[in-house]
Design a protein around this motif. Structure first.
Motif, PDB file in Angstrom:
ATOM      1  N   ALA A 171       6.014   0.346  -2.552  1.00 13.80           N
ATOM      2  CA  ALA A 171       5.598  -0.571  -3.696  1.00 13.80           C
ATOM      3  C   ALA A 171       4.837  -1.657  -3.089  1.00 13.80           C
ATOM      4  CB  ALA A 171       6.683  -0.860  -4.533  1.00 13.80           C
ATOM      5  N   THR A 172       5.668  -2.632  -2.155  1.00 12.50           N
ATOM      6  CA  THR A 172       4.959  -3.739  -1.719  1.00 12.50           C
ATOM      7  C   THR A 172       3.748  -3.482  -0.753  1.00 12.50           C
ATOM      8  OG1 THR A 172       7.333  -4.406  -1.474  1.00 12.50           O
ATOM      9  CG2 THR A 172       5.688  -5.642  -0.111  1.00 12.50           C
ATOM     10  N   LYS A 173       3.711  -2.497   0.048  1.00 15.40           N
ATOM     11  CA  LYS A 173       2.468  -2.002   0.899  1.00 15.40           C
ATOM     12  C   LYS A 173       1.497  -1.962   0.059  1.00 15.40           C
ATOM     13  CE  LYS A 173       1.115   1.265   4.211  1.00 15.40           C
ATOM     14  NZ  LYS A 173       1.373   2.667   4.937  1.00 15.40           N
ATOM     15  N   HIS A 174       1.455  -1.353  -1.124  1.00 11.35           N
ATOM     16  CA  HIS A 174       0.411  -0.842  -2.057  1.00 11.35           C
ATOM     17  C   HIS A 174       0.180  -1.843  -2.980  1.00 11.35           C
ATOM     18  CE1 HIS A 174      -0.258   2.823   0.506  1.00 11.35           C
ATOM     19  NE2 HIS A 174       1.014   3.128   0.480  1.00 11.35           N
ATOM     20  N   GLY A 175       0.992  -2.705  -3.254  1.00  5.58           N
ATOM     21  CA  GLY A 175       0.777  -3.859  -4.385  1.00  5.58           C
ATOM     22  C   GLY A 175       1.054  -3.051  -5.722  1.00  5.58           C
ATOM     23  N   ASP A 186       4.228  -2.106 -19.401  1.00  4.16           N
ATOM     24  CA  ASP A 186       2.939  -1.824 -20.027  1.00  4.16           C
ATOM     25  C   ASP A 186       1.855  -1.479 -18.737  1.00  4.16           C
ATOM     26  OD1 ASP A 186       3.727  -2.327 -22.301  1.00  4.16           O
ATOM     27  OD2 ASP A 186       2.761  -3.888 -22.854  1.00  4.16           O
ATOM     28  N   ALA A 187       2.163  -2.607 -17.570  1.00  7.95           N
ATOM     29  CA  ALA A 187       1.090  -2.153 -16.429  1.00  7.95           C
ATOM     30  C   ALA A 187       1.818  -0.900 -15.726  1.00  7.95           C
ATOM     31  CB  ALA A 187       1.508  -3.299 -15.446  1.00  7.95           C
ATOM     32  N   GLY A 188       3.270  -0.546 -15.678  1.00  4.47           N
ATOM     33  CA  GLY A 188       3.748   0.600 -15.036  1.00  4.47           C
ATOM     34  C   GLY A 188       3.384   1.803 -15.788  1.00  4.47           C
ATOM     35  N   VAL A 189       3.159   1.772 -17.399  1.00  2.00           N
ATOM     36  CA  VAL A 189       3.125   3.055 -18.071  1.00  2.00           C
ATOM     37  C   VAL A 189       1.322   3.213 -17.959  1.00  2.00           C
ATOM     38  CG1 VAL A 189       2.324   3.910 -20.533  1.00  2.00           C
ATOM     39  CG2 VAL A 189       4.800   2.626 -19.838  1.00  2.00           C
ATOM     40  N   ALA A 190       0.321   2.283 -17.603  1.00  2.00           N
ATOM     41  CA  ALA A 190      -0.844   2.482 -17.577  1.00  2.00           C
ATOM     42  C   ALA A 190      -1.066   3.094 -15.897  1.00  2.00           C
ATOM     43  CB  ALA A 190      -1.550   1.144 -17.531  1.00  2.00           C
ATOM     44  N   ALA A 191      -0.248   2.866 -15.027  1.00  2.00           N
ATOM     45  CA  ALA A 191      -0.325   3.452 -13.738  1.00  2.00           C
ATOM     46  C   ALA A 191       0.157   4.675 -13.844  1.00  2.00           C
ATOM     47  CB  ALA A 191       0.530   2.336 -12.758  1.00  2.00           C
ATOM     48  N   MET A 192       1.303   5.069 -14.806  1.00  2.00           N
ATOM     49  CA  MET A 192       1.686   6.480 -14.859  1.00  2.00           C
ATOM     50  C   MET A 192       0.603   7.245 -15.357  1.00  2.00           C
ATOM     51  SD  MET A 192       4.753   7.300 -13.714  1.00  2.00           S
ATOM     52  CE  MET A 192       5.514   8.469 -14.622  1.00  2.00           C
ATOM     53  N   LEU A 193      -0.258   6.705 -16.449  1.00  2.00           N
ATOM     54  CA  LEU A 193      -1.347   7.746 -16.941  1.00  2.00           C
ATOM     55  C   LEU A 193      -2.491   7.895 -15.911  1.00  2.00           C
ATOM     56  CD1 LEU A 193      -1.531   5.867 -20.707  1.00  2.00           C
ATOM     57  CD2 LEU A 193       0.164   7.604 -19.681  1.00  2.00           C
ATOM     58  N   LYS A 194      -2.647   6.948 -15.010  1.00  2.00           N
ATOM     59  CA  LYS A 194      -3.518   7.036 -13.817  1.00  2.00           C
ATOM     60  C   LYS A 194      -2.820   8.360 -13.056  1.00  2.00           C
ATOM     61  CE  LYS A 194      -5.847   4.252 -10.569  1.00  2.00           C
ATOM     62  NZ  LYS A 194      -5.762   3.049  -9.897  1.00  2.00           N
ATOM     63  N   ALA A 195      -1.704   8.306 -12.878  1.00  2.00           N
ATOM     64  CA  ALA A 195      -1.073   8.973 -11.812  1.00  2.00           C
ATOM     65  C   ALA A 195      -1.171  10.497 -12.593  1.00  2.00           C
ATOM     66  CB  ALA A 195       0.276   8.813 -11.745  1.00  2.00           C
ATOM     67  N   LYS A 196      -1.131  10.636 -13.813  1.00  2.00           N
ATOM     68  CA  LYS A 196      -1.104  11.993 -14.518  1.00  2.00           C
ATOM     69  C   LYS A 196      -2.743  12.514 -14.143  1.00  2.00           C
ATOM     70  CE  LYS A 196       0.506  14.162 -18.519  1.00  2.00           C
ATOM     71  NZ  LYS A 196      -0.497  15.060 -19.119  1.00  2.00           N
ATOM     72  N   GLU A 197      -3.454  11.692 -14.443  1.00  2.00           N
ATOM     73  CA  GLU A 197      -4.928  12.001 -14.090  1.00  2.00           C
ATOM     74  C   GLU A 197      -5.311  12.888 -12.870  1.00  2.00           C
ATOM     75  OE1 GLU A 197      -7.536   8.887 -15.447  1.00  2.00           O
ATOM     76  OE2 GLU A 197      -6.964   8.911 -17.348  1.00  2.00           O
ATOM     77  N   ILE A 198      -4.630  12.457 -11.954  1.00  2.00           N
ATOM     78  CA  ILE A 198      -4.687  12.587 -10.378  1.00  2.00           C
ATOM     79  C   ILE A 198      -4.310  14.254 -10.519  1.00  2.00           C
ATOM     80  CG2 ILE A 198      -3.740  12.627  -7.877  1.00  2.00           C
ATOM     81  CD1 ILE A 198      -3.165   9.684  -8.627  1.00  2.00           C
ATOM     82  N   PHE A 199      -3.401  14.556 -11.181  1.00  2.00           N
ATOM     83  CA  PHE A 199      -2.706  16.220 -11.133  1.00  2.00           C
ATOM     84  C   PHE A 199      -3.257  16.920 -12.102  1.00  2.00           C
ATOM     85  CE2 PHE A 199       0.395  13.396  -8.752  1.00  2.00           C
ATOM     86  CZ  PHE A 199       0.170  14.241  -7.519  1.00  2.00           C
ATOM     87  N   SER A 200      -4.059  16.447 -13.071  1.00  2.00           N
ATOM     88  CA  SER A 200      -4.616  17.261 -14.239  1.00  2.00           C
ATOM     89  C   SER A 200      -5.953  17.984 -13.944  1.00  2.00           C
ATOM     90  CB  SER A 200      -4.723  16.319 -15.561  1.00  2.00           C
ATOM     91  OG  SER A 200      -3.607  15.657 -15.816  1.00  2.00           O
ATOM     92  N   GLN A 222      -1.755   6.032  -4.865  1.00  2.00           N
ATOM     93  CA  GLN A 222      -3.129   6.001  -5.436  1.00  2.00           C
ATOM     94  C   GLN A 222      -3.070   5.555  -6.969  1.00  2.00           C
ATOM     95  OE1 GLN A 222      -4.666  10.165  -5.099  1.00  2.00           O
ATOM     96  NE2 GLN A 222      -3.234  10.467  -3.630  1.00  2.00           N
ATOM     97  N   ALA A 223      -1.964   5.516  -7.599  1.00  2.00           N
ATOM     98  CA  ALA A 223      -1.989   5.031  -9.008  1.00  2.00           C
ATOM     99  C   ALA A 223      -1.371   3.770  -9.161  1.00  2.00           C
ATOM    100  CB  ALA A 223      -1.271   5.960  -9.745  1.00  2.00           C
ATOM    101  N   GLY A 224      -0.656   3.201  -8.267  1.00  2.00           N
ATOM    102  CA  GLY A 224       0.010   1.799  -8.370  1.00  2.00           C
ATOM    103  C   GLY A 224       1.309   1.710  -9.051  1.00  2.00           C
ATOM    104  N   VAL A 225       2.154   2.652  -8.751  1.00  2.00           N
ATOM    105  CA  VAL A 225       3.400   2.533  -9.479  1.00  2.00           C
ATOM    106  C   VAL A 225       4.411   3.293  -8.551  1.00  2.00           C
ATOM    107  CG1 VAL A 225       2.854   4.617 -11.035  1.00  2.00           C
ATOM    108  CG2 VAL A 225       4.804   2.875 -11.618  1.00  2.00           C
ATOM    109  N   ALA A 226       5.407   2.801  -8.315  1.00  2.00           N
ATOM    110  CA  ALA A 226       6.687   3.237  -7.539  1.00  2.00           C
ATOM    111  C   ALA A 226       7.557   3.731  -8.633  1.00  2.00           C
ATOM    112  CB  ALA A 226       7.313   2.162  -6.696  1.00  2.00           C
ATOM    113  N   VAL A 227       8.042   4.998  -8.218  1.00  2.00           N
ATOM    114  CA  VAL A 227       8.988   5.734  -9.048  1.00  2.00           C
ATOM    115  C   VAL A 227      10.050   6.301  -8.076  1.00  2.00           C
ATOM    116  CG1 VAL A 227       7.540   6.348 -11.007  1.00  2.00           C
ATOM    117  CG2 VAL A 227       8.038   7.895  -9.237  1.00  2.00           C
ATOM    118  N   VAL A 228      11.324   6.851  -8.671  1.00  2.00           N
ATOM    119  CA  VAL A 228      12.019   7.533  -7.616  1.00  2.00           C
ATOM    120  C   VAL A 228      12.191   9.037  -7.841  1.00  2.00           C
ATOM    121  CG1 VAL A 228      14.676   7.492  -7.024  1.00  2.00           C
ATOM    122  CG2 VAL A 228      13.601   5.443  -7.237  1.00  2.00           C
ATOM    123  N   PRO A 229      11.897   9.836  -6.802  1.00  2.00           N
ATOM    124  CA  PRO A 229      12.096  11.300  -7.020  1.00  2.00           C
ATOM    125  C   PRO A 229      13.639  11.538  -7.302  1.00  2.00           C
ATOM    126  CG  PRO A 229      11.561  10.805  -4.644  1.00  2.00           C
ATOM    127  CD  PRO A 229      11.404   9.356  -5.387  1.00  2.00           C
TER     128      PRO A 229
END
Ligand code: PMP
Ligand code: GLN
Length: 377
Positions: free
Chosen positions: A13-17, A363-377, A330-337
């Motif tokens: 998260a730090t590395k990719h801001g 809100d910033a995290g949700v927006a980034a999650m929506l971007k992440a969804k687009e990567i795989f859609s 790529q989407a700017g949000v860190a989550v835990v698998p």
């Protein structure tokens, strides 16, 4: 030992801001009074080694806190202060698990349990809880018990699923522990982070359990100050004694000024608890609604700062690990698998997000999650 998923995801998260919804820590809401109490204690000279088991005032404050909030009858002799719940877990495992012992873990399980059991010479016996309900099933645990079983590590409220186990499930753990003469290391660090009108019951309050439960708590969670690392165990005098002896050789003691401040918070801070729960409940709703509006399938969370997203059911056909790496890079949000918390496959389609954040972070995290969804859609 592998690198903890929290360290790995926070570094990415730090590395990719990226917005960090991986490691669980709040970015709002700690009581200012407790910071003042810590600063005053430091200036007033509370800076040398305290007694190994903890300052008398903190041990008494923990015992009184549990008597008021959970009707547990504890004395200060039954408390040992540790450097966070992480050390409490390590000391409890070292104190109770001998080479050759087996220890039952309900997976997904907090990431420190299995490596510490192995280092103590024990073998983890994993029993899988199944999404989306994550129920404790008596037959599955029963099947994992052997003549070598020494302990169960139980975690309620449960990280990473956000489940609060019900009385029937607690009774199952209690029955099995009594029937097979097991110690239960009961990790209850999330005891006050219970959402809505739900009620938390400590395992030690069930009949016959006080003498076999090592209850673990953490001031980091009660006061939203995760970096303080003040935790404790509460157990019968015999069990507390053996854990305290392991603790002597891990850290010996814990920062005394923080102990003074936590004693103050546990004694004077009851009025902080309900507003905290309400803030976390609002944050949970905000994140859940934002993710659902964006087409994500979100599992219900009843406690902790965490919710789980089902990638499969959200139309994302990659593993949790692959998603987590793409999301942070790529989407700017860190989550835990969730596979970080279990060795078998049941969780490979789930990721954990921390909702214990201010509105703008959510809100910033949700927006980034929506971007992440687009990567795989
Ligand atoms: N156990 C569980 C279930 C946790 O979630 C955490 C931290 N999130 C810990 C233990 C560690 O607590 P501490 O920070 O007090 O070491
Ligand atoms: N317990 C926190 C979590 O579950 C992280 C603690 C840690 O970084 N070791 O996210």
């Amino acid at each position: 030992m592998k690198v903890s998923v929290f360290e790995r995801m926070s570094a990415l998260a730090t590395k990719h801001g990226a917005v960090n919804l991986g490691q669980g820590f709040p970015d709002f809401g700690w009581p200012p009074e407790i910071l003042e109490a810590a600063a005053a204690a430091l200036r007033n000279g509370s800076n040398q080694y305290p007694p190994s088991r903890g300052l008398a005032e903190l041990r008494a404050a923990v015992a009184n806190h549990y008597s008021r909030h959970q009707s547990l009858a504890l004395t200060a002799e039954e408390i040992c202060v540790t450097s966070g719940a992480t050390e409490a877990l390590g000391a409890s495992i070292l104190a109770t698990v001998a080479p050759g012992d087996e220890v039952i873990l309900l997976t997904p399980a907090y990431d420190s349990y299995a490596p510490m059991v192995r280092r103590a010479g024990g073998t983890p016996a994993e029993v899988a809880l199944r999404p989306p309900n994550w129920r404790v099933e008596r037959q599955l645990i029963e099947a994992a018990v052997s003549p070598k079983t020494r302990a169960i590590i139980f975690n309620n409220p449960h990280n990473p699923t956000g489940r609060l186990f019900d009385l029937e499930e607690l009774q199952t753990i209690a029955d099995l522990a009594k029937q097979h003469d097991l110690v239960v290391i009961s990790d209850e660090v999330w005891e006050h982070v219970v959402l809505g009108e739900r009620h938390f019951t400590p395992l030690a309050s069930l009949p016959g359990m006080a003498e076999r439960v090592i209850k673990i708590g953490s001031a980091g969670k009660i006061f939203s100050l995760t970096g303080w690392k003040v935790g404790w165990i509460a157990a019968s005098p015999d069990l507390a004694g053996v854990v305290a002896r392991a603790h002597q050789f891990l850290t010996f003691s814990t920062a005394p000024n923080l102990q003074v401040a936590v004693a103050y918070g546990l004694t004077e801070g009851d009025a902080w608890l309900d507003p905290m729960r309400q803030r976390f409940a609002r944050a949970c709703n905000r994140m859940t609604e934002g993710l659902r509006a964006g087409g994500y399938e979100v599992l219900e969370a009843a406690s902790t700062y965490f919710l789980c997203v089902d990638l499969d059911a959200s139309g994302i056909a990659v593993s949790d690990e692959e998603f987590a790496i793409a999301a942070v890079e790529q989407a700017g949000v860190a989550v835990v698998p969730l596979s970080a918390f279990a060795e078998e496959n049941a969780c490979r389609h789930l990721v954990r997000l921390c909702f214990g954040k201010k509105d703008e972070t959510i809100d910033a995290g949700v927006a980034a999650m929506l971007k992440a969804k687009e990567i795989f859609s």
